[in-house]
Enzyme design. Structure first.
Site, PDB file in Angstrom:
ATOM      1  N   HIS A 391       0.830  -1.198   0.000  1.00 39.37           N
ATOM      2  CA  HIS A 391       0.000   0.000   0.000  1.00 39.37           C
ATOM      3  C   HIS A 391       0.870   1.256   0.000  1.00 39.37           C
ATOM      4  O   HIS A 391       0.579   2.231  -0.700  1.00 39.37           O
ATOM      5  CB  HIS A 391      -0.899  -0.031   1.235  1.00 39.37           C
ATOM      6  CG  HIS A 391      -2.024   0.924   1.144  1.00 39.37           C
ATOM      7  ND1 HIS A 391      -2.909   0.908   0.095  1.00 39.37           N
ATOM      8  CD2 HIS A 391      -2.381   1.939   1.931  1.00 39.37           C
ATOM      9  CE1 HIS A 391      -3.777   1.873   0.269  1.00 39.37           C
ATOM     10  NE2 HIS A 391      -3.484   2.519   1.376  1.00 39.37           N
ATOM     11  N   ARG A 498      -7.629   1.044 -16.908  1.00 38.35           N
ATOM     12  CA  ARG A 498      -7.553  -0.351 -16.464  1.00 38.35           C
ATOM     13  C   ARG A 498      -8.530  -0.509 -15.303  1.00 38.35           C
ATOM     14  O   ARG A 498      -8.346   0.117 -14.259  1.00 38.35           O
ATOM     15  CB  ARG A 498      -6.144  -0.695 -15.980  1.00 38.35           C
ATOM     16  CG  ARG A 498      -5.084  -0.715 -17.063  1.00 38.35           C
ATOM     17  CD  ARG A 498      -3.735  -1.134 -16.454  1.00 38.35           C
ATOM     18  NE  ARG A 498      -2.745  -1.466 -17.446  1.00 38.35           N
ATOM     19  CZ  ARG A 498      -1.771  -0.654 -17.843  1.00 38.35           C
ATOM     20  NH1 ARG A 498      -1.680   0.565 -17.345  1.00 38.35           N
ATOM     21  NH2 ARG A 498      -0.887  -1.048 -18.762  1.00 38.35           N
ATOM     22  N   ARG A 534     -11.432  -0.248 -20.418  1.00 36.05           N
ATOM     23  CA  ARG A 534     -11.172  -1.637 -20.790  1.00 36.05           C
ATOM     24  C   ARG A 534     -11.833  -2.557 -19.774  1.00 36.05           C
ATOM     25  O   ARG A 534     -11.750  -2.324 -18.570  1.00 36.05           O
ATOM     26  CB  ARG A 534      -9.654  -1.873 -20.792  1.00 36.05           C
ATOM     27  CG  ARG A 534      -9.294  -3.298 -21.174  1.00 36.05           C
ATOM     28  CD  ARG A 534      -7.801  -3.499 -21.206  1.00 36.05           C
ATOM     29  NE  ARG A 534      -7.237  -3.556 -19.865  1.00 36.05           N
ATOM     30  CZ  ARG A 534      -5.940  -3.698 -19.620  1.00 36.05           C
ATOM     31  NH1 ARG A 534      -5.076  -3.769 -20.634  1.00 36.05           N
ATOM     32  NH2 ARG A 534      -5.483  -3.758 -18.392  1.00 36.05           N
ATOM     33  N   GLU A 632      -3.001  -7.493 -28.821  1.00 37.15           N
ATOM     34  CA  GLU A 632      -1.864  -7.787 -27.938  1.00 37.15           C
ATOM     35  C   GLU A 632      -1.404  -9.237 -28.021  1.00 37.15           C
ATOM     36  O   GLU A 632      -0.585  -9.673 -27.235  1.00 37.15           O
ATOM     37  CB  GLU A 632      -2.162  -7.372 -26.495  1.00 37.15           C
ATOM     38  CG  GLU A 632      -3.479  -7.823 -25.925  1.00 37.15           C
ATOM     39  CD  GLU A 632      -3.765  -7.230 -24.535  1.00 37.15           C
ATOM     40  OE1 GLU A 632      -2.856  -6.690 -23.893  1.00 37.15           O
ATOM     41  OE2 GLU A 632      -4.916  -7.352 -24.098  1.00 37.15           O
ATOM     42  N   ASN A 655       2.759  -4.206 -24.362  1.00 38.56           N
ATOM     43  CA  ASN A 655       3.371  -4.891 -23.203  1.00 38.56           C
ATOM     44  C   ASN A 655       3.203  -6.398 -23.381  1.00 38.56           C
ATOM     45  O   ASN A 655       4.127  -7.174 -23.151  1.00 38.56           O
ATOM     46  CB  ASN A 655       2.694  -4.485 -21.893  1.00 38.56           C
ATOM     47  CG  ASN A 655       2.796  -3.000 -21.636  1.00 38.56           C
ATOM     48  OD1 ASN A 655       3.631  -2.339 -22.228  1.00 38.56           O
ATOM     49  ND2 ASN A 655       1.941  -2.487 -20.769  1.00 38.56           N
ATOM     50  N   ASP A 656       2.009  -6.789 -23.779  1.00 39.78           N
ATOM     51  CA  ASP A 656       1.772  -8.212 -24.002  1.00 39.78           C
ATOM     52  C   ASP A 656       2.223  -8.648 -25.386  1.00 39.78           C
ATOM     53  O   ASP A 656       2.792  -9.724 -25.553  1.00 39.78           O
ATOM     54  CB  ASP A 656       0.275  -8.523 -23.824  1.00 39.78           C
ATOM     55  CG  ASP A 656      -0.072  -8.728 -22.354  1.00 39.78           C
ATOM     56  OD1 ASP A 656       0.698  -9.431 -21.670  1.00 39.78           O
ATOM     57  OD2 ASP A 656      -1.079  -8.166 -21.893  1.00 39.78           O
ATOM     58  N   ARG A 666       7.188 -10.776 -19.761  1.00 39.16           N
ATOM     59  CA  ARG A 666       7.389  -9.349 -19.510  1.00 39.16           C
ATOM     60  C   ARG A 666       7.908  -9.052 -18.103  1.00 39.16           C
ATOM     61  O   ARG A 666       8.437  -7.976 -17.846  1.00 39.16           O
ATOM     62  CB  ARG A 666       6.099  -8.558 -19.782  1.00 39.16           C
ATOM     63  CG  ARG A 666       4.943  -8.945 -18.911  1.00 39.16           C
ATOM     64  CD  ARG A 666       3.616  -8.413 -19.443  1.00 39.16           C
ATOM     65  NE  ARG A 666       3.166  -7.205 -18.764  1.00 39.16           N
ATOM     66  CZ  ARG A 666       1.994  -6.617 -18.981  1.00 39.16           C
ATOM     67  NH1 ARG A 666       1.154  -7.116 -19.888  1.00 39.16           N
ATOM     68  NH2 ARG A 666       1.653  -5.549 -18.331  1.00 39.16           N
ATOM     69  N   CYS A 703      -1.148   1.777 -26.429  1.00 42.96           N
ATOM     70  CA  CYS A 703      -1.201   2.074 -24.987  1.00 42.96           C
ATOM     71  C   CYS A 703      -0.206   1.232 -24.189  1.00 42.96           C
ATOM     72  O   CYS A 703      -0.250   1.209 -22.965  1.00 42.96           O
ATOM     73  CB  CYS A 703      -2.619   1.894 -24.451  1.00 42.96           C
ATOM     74  SG  CYS A 703      -3.331   0.300 -24.784  1.00 42.96           S
TER      75      CYS A 703
HETATM   76  C1  PEP Z   1      -0.513  -4.064 -22.830  1.00 46.92           C
HETATM   77  O1  PEP Z   1      -0.504  -5.294 -22.779  1.00 46.92           O
HETATM   78  O2  PEP Z   1       0.250  -3.392 -23.544  1.00 46.92           O
HETATM   79  C2  PEP Z   1      -1.445  -3.287 -22.010  1.00 46.92           C
HETATM   80  C3  PEP Z   1      -1.573  -1.997 -22.146  1.00 46.92           C
HETATM   81  O3  PEP Z   1      -2.166  -3.955 -21.090  1.00 46.92           O
HETATM   82  P1  PEP Z   1      -1.627  -4.430 -19.641  1.00 46.92           P
HETATM   83  O4  PEP Z   1      -0.275  -3.807 -19.439  1.00 46.92           O
HETATM   84  O5  PEP Z   1      -2.641  -3.957 -18.664  1.00 46.92           O
HETATM   85  O6  PEP Z   1      -1.588  -5.906 -19.804  1.00 46.92           O
HETATM   86 MG    MG Z   2      -2.105  -6.391 -21.914  1.00 42.55          MG
END
Ligand code: PEP
Ligand code: MG
Length: 781
Positions: A391, A498, A534, A632, A655-656, A666, A703
């Site tokens: 926290h 998110r 999302r 993704e 990211n994914d 990741r 994103c």
């Molecule tokens: C991503 O995968 O790029 C993304 C924005 O979603 P998250 O990081 O929440 O998996």
């Molecule tokens: Mg993602």
């Protein structure tokens, strides 16, 4: 007449409706009160109306005298002025005997003492109830009526229960009041620092992991005495029934204390940040938890033993969980146990008090410590614990405070007040730095301050290249407190909201109404701008404590994201409805994560259509909400042309995407060098998406985190991307960078680099271009 002590709450029966029978009443009272005086005034007003009495007053014991602090019925001018000693008058008599005093025709009582200009002669009954904070008398509450009235035993027990509950409210309000006053009064650091007998061995640099980047320079404030459950010793049982009564007391008072902490944090940060205490409250009301405590007492154990052992069992169970977020909830359990035991054992709850800007160094901070600290005084945070989801770390991020975690030996090697330099960019804490190091950091700090001031000029400007091509820079948000940061950084709406956090901060699925409230707040705070919401993206590295999820060999390739939603239509439908309801308040786009095939898109669209019908039948006028999917996984790239026929927009979740395209987890630091956002395969996939979006005239936003990296950002503009959603602190630096770059040059470079097979060379080429543009820009300026 003196009646029995009210310390033990007598359970309220259905006939005793006069009392504050539910926590809800207390919670309303706390929520509408600001500060001690208002709390007391609200209490006397509430009690007088519940008990149908003309007078209700509260006297607090201050410096061994009982001072009238709030009243309804007596002249208001007496507040703060009327005082009496313990034993003086009927109020003093109540305090002296520590018991309920119930008197008809009080003027005839031998202890009656007339208070000048109080009109007390008009009242023909008096009921005095002592107020206790744990074992200590803290004051007296008294009610009086104009009509002669004999309070019957049920009324007295009800009022005793009210007094019992209110004592905790008063005690908490008093504590917070003291804290505010101390913070306002103090100006010197020395008084807030613990005395140290032995000098510690000084280490010049302590290393840790950066949890939030930045540099802070200031004196150390050590928080060393964090009491956990194990610091309490078991006591001997007296008898089971009295142990259970003590348990009830501790539970009730802890619930009230928790409500106060929640309110304090909500006022200082946001309700979402304070929601952690909501889950503490749920645990304090949880049947299973309470049954476990009772079971231990039934085995002949003391209540202290029961709390210690049950809480420790929970802590152990939490620590065994794979999921990092849930593992760290063990601290919440410890915090709850500690608060219950402090209530029981009368431990001193002196709040931690920061009296000048400092760098806080602690083993671990519990949520209640975080709530009590004055956040304005924290320049930086250093924790020995390595919990990145604790926290304290979440709050540090919300506030933009540099934070270092896993700083082993911090407490052992730092003297209270020692000068520190926290460099959370490179993960170092400099202890008592040399003059040279200090000067270097002061120079860096001055530079970064200057840079920050220069960036400010971009806040209200468009994000545009030097040859006039405009891009959109939106914010990725999760916590409600991110909204304020997004505005401060000049975000043009939200490209990715998110929704996991509101689910994670609770102990059960949030219902439609509470989700709607949260989404509505996000949407309304970006008036005139779009907010892309999302749907739930759990699984992989984020699971919910209350959700029965299977343990999997490969969670990132398993039951995650939209797959979970489609298998739990009740949860999914509730969320879609809440998002559509929020869309009536602004410009909402609805997005589905981790889409891998057409069936998923079609099913999601059907569910949206059904939800819309349902809401229309309920009287909502839901607008047409654009529907989009996250791209993704590699399959989404291949099928993008088909997806484009079904959706209104795409969002690149790199990211994914990077981890799935390159088979590189990741979150695994060992193979981090494989996780390359500028890998040619990734760039080809992105270029393909730009082409698909253009041909089908669909919006395409990126994103993933890579967009915050200057080199990646520049190349993405070169590849034709025009919509970006990044973490807010990246917005102004990216705008500044963009203003120095030419879109024509970037596009030329983009084309060339699509034929470059080496990721490393791609980065070199882009970085070269950026530095040339920057030096050209500064020579012209
Ligand atoms: C991503 O995968 O790029 C993304 C924005 O979603 P998250 O990081 O929440 O998996
Ligand atoms: Mg993602």
């Amino acid at each position: 007449m003196i009646l029995s002590s009210p310390r033990r709450a007598i359970p309220i029966t259905p006939h005793e409706r006069l009392g504050l029978s539910t926590l809800e009443d207390i919670s309303k009272l706390i929520l509408k009160s600001h500060g001690l005086n208002e709390t007391l005034t609200n209490i006397v007003r509430l009690v007088a109306s519940r008990m149908h009495t003309e007078v209700c007053s509260i006297y607090l014991l201050e410096d061994a005298r009982l001072t009238l602090r709030a009243t309804i019925g007596l002249p208001i001018g007496l507040v703060g002025r009327t005082q009496m000693a313990v034993g003086e008058g009927l109020i003093g008599y109540t305090a002296e005997t520590c018991a309920v005093v119930n008197v008809n025709e009080p003027q005839n009582h031998p202890r009656f003492h007339y208070i000048e200009s109080s009109n007390e002669e008009s009242y023909h009954s008096f009921l005095g109830i002592p107020l206790f904070d744990r074992q200590h008398l803290i004051g007296v509450m008294a009610i009086q009526t104009t009509e002669p009235r004999v309070f019957d035993p049920i009324e007295i027990s009800t009022l005793s229960t009210i007094a019992f509950q209110l004592s905790s409210v008063v005690a908490s309000a008093r504590l917070l009041d003291k804290l505010e006053r101390d913070q306002a009064d103090s100006s010197t650091l020395s008084s807030g620092l613990p005395d140290v007998a032995e000098p510690k061995e000084i280490v010049s640099v302590i290393r840790g992991t950066s949890a939030f980047a930045g540099v802070a320079i200031g004196p150390a404030f050590l928080i060393d005495e964090s009491i956990g459950c194990s610091d309490f010793t078991d006591d001997e049982p007296i008898d089971s029934q009295s142990e259970k009564d003590r348990l009830e007391d501790a539970l009730e008072k802890s619930r009230i204390e928790t409500l106060c902490l929640e309110k304090r944090l909500a006022e200082r940060l946001s309700e979402e940040d304070a929601a952690i205490f909501h889950s503490h409250l749920m645990i304090l009301q949880d049947r299973v938890f309470i049954d476990k405590l009772h079971a231990k007492i039934n085995e002949g154990r003391s209540v202290v033993y029961a709390i210690k052992h049950v809480v420790e069992d929970y802590v152990r169970a939490f620590r065994r969980i794979d999921d990092a977020y849930l593992r760290e909830r063990a601290v919440d359990m410890e915090d709850i146990g500690r608060r219950m035991l402090s209530q029981l054992l009368d431990r001193n709850r002196e709040p931690i008090h920061l009296n000048q800007p400092c760098i806080v160094v602690a083993k671990e901070l519990m949520p209640s410590d975080v709530a009590m600290l004055d956040h304005h005084q924290i320049l930086g945070l250093v924790l020995e614990s390595a919990d990145s989801n604790s926290h304290a770390v979440i709050i540090a991020k919300s506030l933009g405070i540099p934070a270092l975690i896993g700083a082993k030996g911090g407490l052992r090697h730092i003297e209270p007040g020692a000068p520190l330099i926290l460099d959370a960019n490179s993960g170092c804490l400099h202890v008592e730095p040399s003059e040279q190091v200090r000067r270097e950091y002061q120079r860096l700090q001055a530079d970064s301050l200057r840079q920050k001031e220069q960036l400010e000029q971009y806040k209200d400007r468009d994000a545009v290249t030097c040859d006039g091509v405009r891009v959109a820079l939106r914010a990725n948000v999760g916590l409600l407190s991110d909204i304020e940061i997004a505005h401060r950084c000049g975000a043009e709406g939200v490209g990715l909201y998110r929704t996991e956090f509101p689910y994670m901060a609770r102990t059960d699925f949030p219902d439609r109404e509470s989700q709607y409230e949260i989404y509505r707040r996000v949407v309304e705070s970006f008036e005139g701008q779009s907010v892309t919401i999302r749907t739930l993206d759990i699984g992989g590295d984020k699971m919910l404590s209350y959700f029965d999820a299977p343990s999997e060999e490969n969670p990132f390739l398993g039951w995650r994201s939209v797959r979970v939603s489609l298998d739990h239509l009740d949860i999914f439908r509730t969320q879609i409805e809440a998002i559509l309801m929020a869309s009536t308040h602004g410009n909402v786009k609805l997005m589905f994560p981790m889409i891998t095939n057409m069936d998923e898109i079609i099913r999601c669209k059907e569910l949206v259509a059904e939800a819309k019908q349902k809401l229309l039948a309920e009287g909502w006028s839901v607008p047409d909400v654009p529907l989009g999917v996250m791209v993704e996984v590699p399959a989404a790239i291949s099928l993008a042309d088909y997806f484009a026929r079904e959706v209104d927009f795409f969002a690149l979740g790199t990211n994914d995407l990077v981890q799935y395209m390159l088979a590189a987890d990741r979150g695994n630091s060992r193979i981090q060098h494989y996780y390359d956002s500028l890998h040619p395969a990734v760039l080809h996939a992105i270029a393909h998406m730009v082409d698909v979006a253009k041909r089908h005239k669909k919006e395409l936003c990126i994103c993933g985190e890579m967009a915050s990296d200057p080199a990646c950002f520049a190349l993405l503009v070169g590849l034709g991307l025009r919509e970006f959603s990044v973490s807010s602190p990246a917005i102004l630096p990216l705008k500044a960078l963009l203003s120095k770059l030419s879109s024509c040059e970037l596009e030329k470079l983009g084309k060339v680099l699509l034929s470059e097979p080496h990721g490393r060379r791609i980065r070199e080429r882009v970085e070269n271009m950026i530095s040339q543009a920057e030096s050209k820009f500064s020579s012209e300026a």
